[in-house]
Scaffold this motif. Structure first.
Motif, mmCIF file in Angstrom:
data_model
loop_
_atom_site.group_PDB
_atom_site.id
_atom_site.type_symbol
_atom_site.label_atom_id
_atom_site.label_comp_id
_atom_site.label_asym_id
_atom_site.label_seq_id
_atom_site.Cartn_x
_atom_site.Cartn_y
_atom_site.Cartn_z
ATOM 1 N N SER A 23 0.829 -1.204 0.000
ATOM 2 C CA SER A 23 0.000 0.000 0.000
ATOM 3 C C SER A 23 0.863 1.254 0.000
ATOM 4 N N ASN A 26 2.523 1.632 -3.481
ATOM 5 C CA ASN A 26 1.585 2.000 -4.542
ATOM 6 C C ASN A 26 1.101 3.439 -4.433
ATOM 7 N N ASN A 27 1.382 4.079 -3.308
ATOM 8 C CA ASN A 27 0.999 5.486 -3.142
ATOM 9 C C ASN A 27 2.217 6.400 -3.006
ATOM 10 N N ILE A 201 -0.743 2.815 5.587
ATOM 11 C CA ILE A 201 -1.531 3.524 4.589
ATOM 12 C C ILE A 201 -2.778 2.714 4.231
ATOM 13 N N THR A 202 -3.927 3.376 4.312
ATOM 14 C CA THR A 202 -5.205 2.746 3.981
ATOM 15 C C THR A 202 -5.817 3.438 2.763
ATOM 16 N N THR A 203 -6.230 2.655 1.776
ATOM 17 C CA THR A 203 -6.863 3.207 0.570
ATOM 18 C C THR A 203 -8.260 2.590 0.414
ATOM 19 N N GLU A 205 -10.902 3.221 -1.354
ATOM 20 C CA GLU A 205 -11.448 3.013 -2.702
ATOM 21 C C GLU A 205 -11.007 1.664 -3.264
ATOM 22 N N LEU A 206 -9.723 1.352 -3.094
ATOM 23 C CA LEU A 206 -9.191 0.081 -3.590
ATOM 24 C C LEU A 206 -9.805 -1.098 -2.839
ATOM 25 N N GLU A 318 -9.241 -2.554 7.631
ATOM 26 C CA GLU A 318 -9.887 -2.930 6.365
ATOM 27 C C GLU A 318 -11.319 -3.406 6.590
ATOM 28 N N SER A 381 -9.273 6.927 4.968
ATOM 29 C CA SER A 381 -8.160 7.241 4.082
ATOM 30 C C SER A 381 -7.136 8.097 4.824
ATOM 31 N N LEU A 383 -3.675 8.980 3.314
ATOM 32 C CA LEU A 383 -2.497 9.148 2.452
ATOM 33 C C LEU A 383 -1.581 10.265 2.941
#
Length: 393
Positions: A23, A26-27, A201-203, A205-206, A318, A381, A383
């Motif tokens: 995560s 990827n960010n 990190i938490t996303t 949307e994904l 999650e 979120s 980020l």
């Protein structure tokens, strides 16, 4: 000019630490930084999730040995590393402690260091993402060195003198939660000035997108009250306690509750034996490895984390992102994970505590609905957490 960053970890097998690393990468801001990734072993289902902009360094035969059986290390010709492993096991077992795995890892790395190759490249920043941090501490040339804490170090038995020497080689130490930081400082008070907090990190949307993917999921057709846990099958995660808690609920007359577990690990056979001993074969179901656990969490009525200790469990966040009522045990860092009674419930860290916590939410659908509503109203979120890392860099 871009700064050169090195990130080091073991592999990308399915796990919370590995998921948080993916995560983060990827960010990552690849426009401002060049990132090399050093994985000791190029294995694991998450390998396919690596961003192309991260430069994966060549696998090293020496570093790959660390999770190989000693006999295989000998067969590979790495005799010095094999001897280091045997010595580490002997020294750790001398203490006769109930859980000597952490000390064994420390000694294994300490005595292996002289036989491990260095990286030739010089870096502006080197990040060691997984303890023990000997590789970055001893084998990497970098202006700034940063080490990560993913667990509650106050609950695990380590060689403190060895640890302090190692941690002292890092400019910064990143804890994944406030409670994780405080637990670390309680054990290593002399390192307090180096410790900062940066959450995983938490996303959302994904996570929500992946939750809607099709999966071979037996939970879909299961009409019972479904509990889900996503975790390694290990002592720390308390899956054995989960089995005993479900047996206790059965004995109380709650026959309509089933428990699914996504994960794998060294305790799998022990857990299977325990399930069979308690006649729970049809109720406590091990689903094994799943690269995408989210469709399974989505189908559950309740997420339970029965851990004995944690830093900050990625899977709990999650589950909250997927608006599931959550129960976690009262491990020392629990209050940094869940606001008890608001976005989850904290139960006593015991078999009875887990059973009582489940029984309470099972019977109280209004409370479950309130937890779900509060999760839906919460922004998960984060980020902006990466800005903390950039400021260190």
């Amino acid at each position: 000019m871009k700064k050169n960053i090195l990130v080091a970890s073991f592999d990308l097998e399915i796990g919370g630490v590995e998921r948080s690393l993916i995560s983060m990468l990827n960010n990552f801001d690849f426009k401002s930084y060049t990132v090399d990734l050093m994985l000791y072993s190029h294995t694991g289902e998450f390998m396919k999730l690596l961003p192309n902009k991260a430069n994966l360094l060549a696998e090293s035969k020496a570093y790959k040995t660390f999770r190989m059986p000693v006999l295989d290390v000998i067969k590979s010709g790495q005799l010095s590393l094999a001897f280091s492993r045997l010595l580490a096991k002997y020294l750790a077992n001398k203490n006769h402690s109930s859980e000597n795995g952490y000390k064994q890892m420390q000694y294994m790395w300490k005595y292996s260091v002289p036989f491990l190759p260095k990286l030739n490249k010089k870096y502006d920043v080197a990040i060691s993402y997984l303890w023990p941090h000997y590789f970055v501490a001893e084998k990497v040339d970098a202006k700034i060195k940063i080490a990560w804490i993913h667990t509650d170090f106050s609950t695990v038995e380590t060689d403190i003198e060895l640890d302090v020497k190692l941690w002292s080689k890092f400019n910064y130490i990143v804890a994944v939660s406030d409670e994780c930081k405080h637990a670390f400082i309680s054990k290593y008070s002399e390192l307090e000035d180096r410790v900062i907090v940066m959450e995983n990190i938490t996303t959302p949307e994904l996570i929500n997108t992946l939750a809607n993917e099709e999966a071979d999921n037996p939970m879909v057709e299961d009409a019972r009250f479904k509990i889900i846990t996503v975790a390694r099958l290990s002592y720390a995660k308390g899956i054995d306690s989960a089995v005993k808690a479900l047996k206790m609920l059965n004995d109380r007359g709650y026959k309509n509750i089933c428990w699914y577990v996504v994960g794998y690990g060294g305790d799998e056979q022990q857990i299977k034996d325990l399930i069979e001993e308690n006649n729970l074969t049809d109720q406590f179901i091990l689903l094994g490895k799943k690269i995408n656990p989210y469709p399974f969490i989505k189908e559950a009525d309740l997420y339970v984390q029965p851990s004995r200790y944690e830093g900050k469990a990625v899977t709990v966040v999650e589950a909250q992102v997927l608006s599931k009522p959550v129960i976690i045990t009262n491990y020392p860092t629990a209050k940094s994970q869940v606001k008890d009674g608001f976005d989850g419930s904290i139960c006593e860290l015991s078999v009875q505590g887990i059973a009582d916590g489940i029984e309470k939410l099972y019977l109280d659908s209004r409370m479950r609905e309130q937890l779900v509503t509060n999760c839906k109203d919460t922004v998960f979120s984060n980020l902006n957490e990466l800005n903390k890392l950039y400021s260190l860099i």
